[in-house]
Design an enzyme around this catalytic site. Structure first.
Site, PDB file in Angstrom:
ATOM      1  CG  ASP A   1      -2.518   1.246  -2.853  1.00  0.00           C
ATOM      2  OD1 ASP A   1      -3.705   1.602  -2.687  1.00  0.00           O
ATOM      3  OD2 ASP A   1      -1.550   1.872  -2.384  1.00  0.00           O
TER       4      ASP A   1
ATOM      5  CG  PHE B   1      -1.927  -1.132   1.163  1.00  0.00           C
ATOM      6  CD1 PHE B   1      -3.084  -1.017   0.410  1.00  0.00           C
ATOM      7  CD2 PHE B   1      -1.682  -2.316   1.838  1.00  0.00           C
ATOM      8  CE1 PHE B   1      -3.987  -2.057   0.334  1.00  0.00           C
ATOM      9  CE2 PHE B   1      -2.581  -3.369   1.770  1.00  0.00           C
ATOM     10  CZ  PHE B   1      -3.732  -3.238   1.015  1.00  0.00           C
ATOM     11  CB  CYS B   2      -0.147   4.713  -0.805  1.00  0.00           C
ATOM     12  SG  CYS B   2       0.517   6.364  -1.038  1.00  0.00           S
ATOM     13  N   PRO B   3       2.900   4.337   0.672  1.00  0.00           N
ATOM     14  CG  PRO B   3       4.839   5.442   1.482  1.00  0.00           C
ATOM     15  CD  PRO B   3       3.574   4.705   1.935  1.00  0.00           C
ATOM     16  CD  GLU B   4       5.200  -1.053   2.003  1.00  0.00           C
ATOM     17  OE1 GLU B   4       6.137  -1.724   2.457  1.00  0.00           O
ATOM     18  OE2 GLU B   4       4.001  -1.359   2.102  1.00  0.00           O
TER      19      GLU B   4
END
Length: 83
Positions: free
Chosen positions: A48, A21-24
């Protein structure tokens, strides 16, 4: 949401960010484009929904070309050409 099918370019490299999930996903994308040659086509696979916003913005701000994007249920796929 119904499947949006597009003609997809052949990828030189694939980055699978499924389950992240953000920011990954964008952080991984940033690292990946540093490791591949200019002009290479990278396919990104994600789950995501935020990538629908983040990946086009990433391409715009860093000058990469977003060649195509596809949504298949909860799976998001993008193809970008590095610059």
């Amino acid at each position: 949401m119904e499947k949006q099918q597009v003609d997809t370019p052949e990828a030189d490299e694939v980055l699978d960010t499924c389950g992240l999930f953000c920011p990954e996903p964008v952080m991984m994308l940033h690292n990946k484009v540093r490791d591949i040659p200019v002009g290479a086509v990278l396919e990104i696979i994600a789950t995501d929904p935020a990538t629908q916003r983040d990946i086009p913005k990433f391409c715009h701000f860093l000058g990469h070309e977003l060649l195509a994007q596809e949504v298949d249920g909860k799976l998001f796929r993008y193809w970008l050409k590095t610059s």
